[in-house]
Design a protein around this motif. Structure first.
Motif, PDB file in Angstrom:
ATOM      1  N   GLY A   1       3.646  25.183   1.150  1.00  0.00           N
ATOM      2  CA  GLY A   1       4.978  25.482   1.662  1.00  0.00           C
ATOM      3  C   GLY A   1       5.128  26.997   1.659  1.00  0.00           C
ATOM      4  O   GLY A   1       4.818  27.652   0.665  1.00  0.00           O
ATOM      5  N   ASP A   2       5.582  27.576   2.778  1.00  0.00           N
ATOM      6  CA  ASP A   2       5.640  29.042   2.871  1.00  0.00           C
ATOM      7  C   ASP A   2       6.821  29.611   2.110  1.00  0.00           C
ATOM      8  O   ASP A   2       6.666  30.511   1.288  1.00  0.00           O
ATOM      9  CB  ASP A   2       5.727  29.460   4.342  1.00  0.00           C
ATOM     10  N   LEU A   3       8.005  29.079   2.406  1.00  0.00           N
ATOM     11  CA  LEU A   3       9.202  29.536   1.695  1.00  0.00           C
ATOM     12  C   LEU A   3       9.955  28.313   1.205  1.00  0.00           C
ATOM     13  O   LEU A   3      10.366  27.468   2.001  1.00  0.00           O
ATOM     14  CB  LEU A   3      10.064  30.406   2.613  1.00  0.00           C
ATOM     15  N   ASN A   4      10.072  28.214  -0.110  1.00  0.00           N
ATOM     16  CA  ASN A   4      10.728  27.066  -0.744  1.00  0.00           C
ATOM     17  C   ASN A   4      11.998  27.538  -1.422  1.00  0.00           C
ATOM     18  O   ASN A   4      11.946  28.325  -2.375  1.00  0.00           O
ATOM     19  CB  ASN A   4       9.777  26.410  -1.760  1.00  0.00           C
ATOM     20  N   TYR A   5      13.118  27.075  -0.892  1.00  0.00           N
ATOM     21  CA  TYR A   5      14.417  27.452  -1.432  1.00  0.00           C
ATOM     22  C   TYR A   5      15.051  26.256  -2.141  1.00  0.00           C
ATOM     23  O   TYR A   5      14.660  25.114  -1.912  1.00  0.00           O
ATOM     24  CB  TYR A   5      15.358  27.925  -0.311  1.00  0.00           C
TER      25      TYR A   5
ATOM     26  N   GLY B   1       0.791  -1.233   0.000  1.00  0.00           N
ATOM     27  CA  GLY B   1       0.000   0.000   0.000  1.00  0.00           C
ATOM     28  C   GLY B   1       0.816   1.272   0.000  1.00  0.00           C
ATOM     29  O   GLY B   1       0.469   2.235   0.689  1.00  0.00           O
ATOM     30  N   VAL B   2       1.912   1.295  -0.773  1.00  0.00           N
ATOM     31  CA  VAL B   2       2.750   2.500  -0.811  1.00  0.00           C
ATOM     32  C   VAL B   2       1.943   3.723  -1.261  1.00  0.00           C
ATOM     33  O   VAL B   2       2.232   4.859  -0.872  1.00  0.00           O
ATOM     34  CB  VAL B   2       4.011   2.286  -1.695  1.00  0.00           C
ATOM     35  N   ILE B   3       0.911   3.505  -2.057  1.00  0.00           N
ATOM     36  CA  ILE B   3       0.047   4.621  -2.489  1.00  0.00           C
ATOM     37  C   ILE B   3      -0.580   5.286  -1.264  1.00  0.00           C
ATOM     38  O   ILE B   3      -0.540   6.517  -1.111  1.00  0.00           O
ATOM     39  CB  ILE B   3      -1.051   4.124  -3.461  1.00  0.00           C
ATOM     40  N   LEU B   4      -1.131   4.463  -0.373  1.00  0.00           N
ATOM     41  CA  LEU B   4      -1.771   5.003   0.830  1.00  0.00           C
ATOM     42  C   LEU B   4      -0.749   5.628   1.777  1.00  0.00           C
ATOM     43  O   LEU B   4      -0.990   6.682   2.353  1.00  0.00           O
ATOM     44  CB  LEU B   4      -2.540   3.904   1.570  1.00  0.00           C
ATOM     45  N   HIS B   5       0.400   4.956   1.932  1.00  0.00           N
ATOM     46  CA  HIS B   5       1.415   5.473   2.855  1.00  0.00           C
ATOM     47  C   HIS B   5       2.005   6.785   2.347  1.00  0.00           C
ATOM     48  O   HIS B   5       2.217   7.723   3.122  1.00  0.00           O
ATOM     49  CB  HIS B   5       2.511   4.432   3.096  1.00  0.00           C
ATOM     50  N   GLY B   6       2.267   6.847   1.051  1.00  0.00           N
ATOM     51  CA  GLY B   6       2.755   8.102   0.456  1.00  0.00           C
ATOM     52  C   GLY B   6       1.723   9.207   0.618  1.00  0.00           C
ATOM     53  O   GLY B   6       2.058  10.365   0.886  1.00  0.00           O
ATOM     54  N   ALA B   7       0.444   8.841   0.485  1.00  0.00           N
ATOM     55  CA  ALA B   7      -0.638   9.816   0.629  1.00  0.00           C
ATOM     56  C   ALA B   7      -0.720  10.364   2.057  1.00  0.00           C
ATOM     57  O   ALA B   7      -1.151  11.493   2.278  1.00  0.00           O
ATOM     58  CB  ALA B   7      -1.970   9.185   0.236  1.00  0.00           C
ATOM     59  N   LYS B   8      -0.284   9.562   3.042  1.00  0.00           N
ATOM     60  CA  LYS B   8      -0.267  10.039   4.430  1.00  0.00           C
ATOM     61  C   LYS B   8       0.671  11.238   4.575  1.00  0.00           C
ATOM     62  O   LYS B   8       0.350  12.225   5.239  1.00  0.00           O
ATOM     63  CB  LYS B   8       0.208   8.925   5.375  1.00  0.00           C
ATOM     64  N   LEU B   9       1.843  11.114   3.961  1.00  0.00           N
ATOM     65  CA  LEU B   9       2.826  12.199   4.050  1.00  0.00           C
ATOM     66  C   LEU B   9       2.312  13.430   3.300  1.00  0.00           C
ATOM     67  O   LEU B   9       2.423  14.566   3.783  1.00  0.00           O
ATOM     68  CB  LEU B   9       4.170  11.730   3.481  1.00  0.00           C
ATOM     69  N   LEU B  10       1.747  13.200   2.158  1.00  0.00           N
ATOM     70  CA  LEU B  10       1.136  14.261   1.359  1.00  0.00           C
ATOM     71  C   LEU B  10       0.056  14.980   2.172  1.00  0.00           C
ATOM     72  O   LEU B  10       0.015  16.212   2.264  1.00  0.00           O
ATOM     73  CB  LEU B  10       0.520  13.628   0.104  1.00  0.00           C
ATOM     74  N   TYR B  11      -0.795  14.191   2.809  1.00  0.00           N
ATOM     75  CA  TYR B  11      -1.900  14.718   3.617  1.00  0.00           C
ATOM     76  C   TYR B  11      -1.352  15.537   4.791  1.00  0.00           C
ATOM     77  O   TYR B  11      -1.842  16.637   5.089  1.00  0.00           O
ATOM     78  CB  TYR B  11      -2.748  13.540   4.132  1.00  0.00           C
ATOM     79  N   ALA B  12      -0.352  14.966   5.465  1.00  0.00           N
ATOM     80  CA  ALA B  12       0.204  15.615   6.658  1.00  0.00           C
ATOM     81  C   ALA B  12       0.770  16.993   6.323  1.00  0.00           C
ATOM     82  O   ALA B  12       0.506  17.976   7.031  1.00  0.00           O
ATOM     83  CB  ALA B  12       1.285  14.733   7.277  1.00  0.00           C
ATOM     84  N   TYR B  13       1.548  17.076   5.247  1.00  0.00           N
ATOM     85  CA  TYR B  13       2.124  18.367   4.862  1.00  0.00           C
ATOM     86  C   TYR B  13       1.033  19.337   4.393  1.00  0.00           C
ATOM     87  O   TYR B  13       1.049  20.517   4.738  1.00  0.00           O
ATOM     88  CB  TYR B  13       3.150  18.185   3.739  1.00  0.00           C
ATOM     89  N   GLY B  14       0.076  18.829   3.612  1.00  0.00           N
ATOM     90  CA  GLY B  14      -0.974  19.694   3.085  1.00  0.00           C
ATOM     91  C   GLY B  14      -1.893  20.224   4.173  1.00  0.00           C
ATOM     92  O   GLY B  14      -2.409  21.335   4.080  1.00  0.00           O
ATOM     93  N   GLU B  15      -2.085  19.432   5.227  1.00  0.00           N
ATOM     94  CA  GLU B  15      -2.958  19.808   6.340  1.00  0.00           C
ATOM     95  C   GLU B  15      -2.272  20.781   7.293  1.00  0.00           C
ATOM     96  O   GLU B  15      -2.926  21.591   7.949  1.00  0.00           O
ATOM     97  CB  GLU B  15      -3.342  18.514   7.086  1.00  0.00           C
TER      98      GLU B  15
END
Length: 518
Positions: free
Chosen positions: A419-423, A377-391
């Motif tokens: 992301g507020d400041l992306n360098y 379920g790497v799709i779901l696990h990757g989505a967790k990180l995506l969700y966490a940052y987006g939230e």
């Protein structure tokens, strides 16, 4: 007058009796196991003389199996409040010298009382586990006691920090309380956690396994990720909890403590200008980058032996506590996989819950391919990180050091996930994929027609693609990167960014809660 003095003497005698727990012989036995008693642990954890004990005279009410003839003051758990570096904390420590630390209904009431107090006062709650599980003589009452604790763990989650120290056995239903808390620490050789013990495993599956290999500190720190820290001694473990709390606020409405910083904010390190190897396939050590840019090189790493392709932990920038998430090119080339995604996602959500800004250091070639990952379920696990940052609504500063490809670029705190400041460093490569993969897709026809010259044509096409995309300027052209910075200047730019973001205000849409892809 004499009567009053007698009563005072009685109180002092009862206190002495309570402090002995299960008695001197049981205390001696505990020491022979290489373990401290509940009270000794609390005294090591808290500031000297700060402990205020509660419910010292509580006794269990069970009469089954002759239990009414076996009574100990305090009933197997020491509870109360104290301070760590002058800050209020609530604590409970299970006492293995009383009925093997097994949980009774009254013991649960004591634990629930300090958990309720911690919520009311907005202070961290620390639990020290050393217990044989539910007190069998009490039957369903003991199970109800566990359930009461778990319900409080759930309600306290994201409100006050919760830390669990596992300093002995923690088995069966008891494991769920530490699992629900924010951070868990285990001691090597003397602690273990599992839902079903070796005997049950043997009878059900036929598998032969001992306690250490089923649920010891080494297993949970490397294979399962259940524990966040391991310590070789109890003293070391308790000191780690003290240090960890220094990076965390008292509750979700406060900020983490600011520490006076003597490390210059404009300190330059020329090594960073040369740390990225010339070959894109060559590794370097992300720990060197982290140690160089944070205050005094001080980094408290979390789950360091689990999913080593990603690094998480606490550091300070100009005295301000920050959560660091960084890919590690030295391990599996820094790819994201199921475990790395879960590990980072939970940390991001902790930082967001407790107002701790996030600094993300990116060098990620993609997600780990293969059936093993897809089936897990790497799709779901990757989505967790995506969700966490987006939230997350805390300040987010992202620095791309080298590779940032495809889906893995997105989930590592990109601009579109607020992301507020992306360098980016000048060595950054931000693209859908690496040059060779892209050339194979884009120029498949030309490569087929080239025949014997295919390798030469391939090299040309890779160079062409790299010139277009293997740099930070294409992303900067669209505003997805706010600035391309000199590597040696990274510390200063991150500190400046965090100072700028101190007044950030961002809220998510009103809802009961989201449905994170678990």
């Amino acid at each position: 007058m004499a009567n009053q003095l007698e009563k005072v003497k009685e109180l002092i005698a009862l206190r002495e009796q309570a402090r002995l727990g299960g008695g001197e012989a049981a205390i001696e036995k505990q020491h022979q196991r290489g373990k401290f008693t509940a009270r000794e642990r609390i005294n090591m954890l808290l500031d000297e003389g700060s402990f205020e004990e509660m419910d010292m005279f509580l006794k269990h009410r069970c009469t089954n199996f002759g239990q009414d003839k076996k009574q100990f003051l305090g009933d197997g758990v020491v509870t109360g409040s104290g301070t760590i570096d002058g800050r209020l904390v609530y604590v409970f420590a299970q006492d293995f010298t009383v009925f093997g630390g097994s949980l009774s209904e009254t013991m649960s009431q004591k634990i629930c009382k300090v958990m309720d107090m911690s919520m009311k006062m907005g202070a961290p709650c620390i639990g020290i586990n050393d217990s044989g599980g539910a007190r069998i003589q009490e039957g369903v009452n003991a199970l109800a006691g566990y359930s009461e604790i778990f319900q409080r763990n759930i309600l306290a989650s994201g409100v006050v920090p919760q830390i669990s120290g596992i300093f002995g056995p923690c088995a069966g239903g008891a494991v769920y309380s530490p699992a629900l808390t924010d951070f868990t620490l285990m001691t090597e050789g003397t602690s273990y956690m599992f839902l079903t013990g070796p005997k049950v495993v043997k009878s059900v599956t036929g598998e032969d396994v001992d306690q250490e290999n089923l649920g010891g500190a080494s297993i949970h720190s490397t294979k399962s990720g259940v524990t966040h820290f391991t310590a070789t001694t109890e003293e070391e473990g308790l000191e780690m909890i003290r240090k960890l709390l220094g990076f965390i606020p008292q509750n979700n409405l406060e900020e983490a403590p600011l520490v006076e910083c003597h490390d210059p904010i404009d300190r330059l390190d020329d090594n960073l200008n040369e740390i990225i190897p010339d070959s894109a396939n060559q590794a370097y050590d992300m720990y060197e980058v982290i140690a160089t840019i944070v205050d005094n090189g001080d980094f408290v790493e979390i789950q360091k032996d689990y999913a080593k392709n990603i690094i998480i932990g606490f550091a300070r920038f100009n005295g301000q506590s920050v959560g660091v998430v960084a890919n590690q090119p030295k391990y599996l080339a820094g790819v994201l996989d199921c475990n790395a995604s879960r590990k980072a996602a939970r940390f991001v959500r902790f930082c967001d819950a407790f107002n701790i800004p996030l600094v993300t250091l990116v060098d990620v070639p993609g997600f780990l391919p293969g059936t093993g990952q897809e089936y897990n379920g790497v799709i779901l696990h990757g989505a967790k990180l995506l969700y966490a940052y987006g939230e997350a609504t805390v300040p987010k500063v992202t620095v791309t050091l080298r590779k940032s490809y495809g889906g893995s670029h997105i989930v590592m705190s990109c601009k579109q996930l607020r992301g507020d400041l992306n360098y980016a460093w000048p060595t950054a490569e931000i693209a859908v994929m690496g040059g060779s993969g892209a050339a194979e897709v884009l120029y498949a026809k030309e490569l087929k027609e080239a025949g014997a010259n295919a390798p030469q044509v391939m090299a040309e096409k890779i160079a062409e693609y790299d010139k277009l995309f293997a740099n930070p300027y294409n992303a900067a052209r669209y505003g997805y990167i706010d600035d391309v910075i000199e590597p040696r200047n990274t510390r200063f730019r991150i500190i400046r960014a965090l100072q700028q973001l101190q007044t950030k205000k961002l809220t998510n849409p009103a809802k009961k809660h989201g449905n994170i892809p678990l």
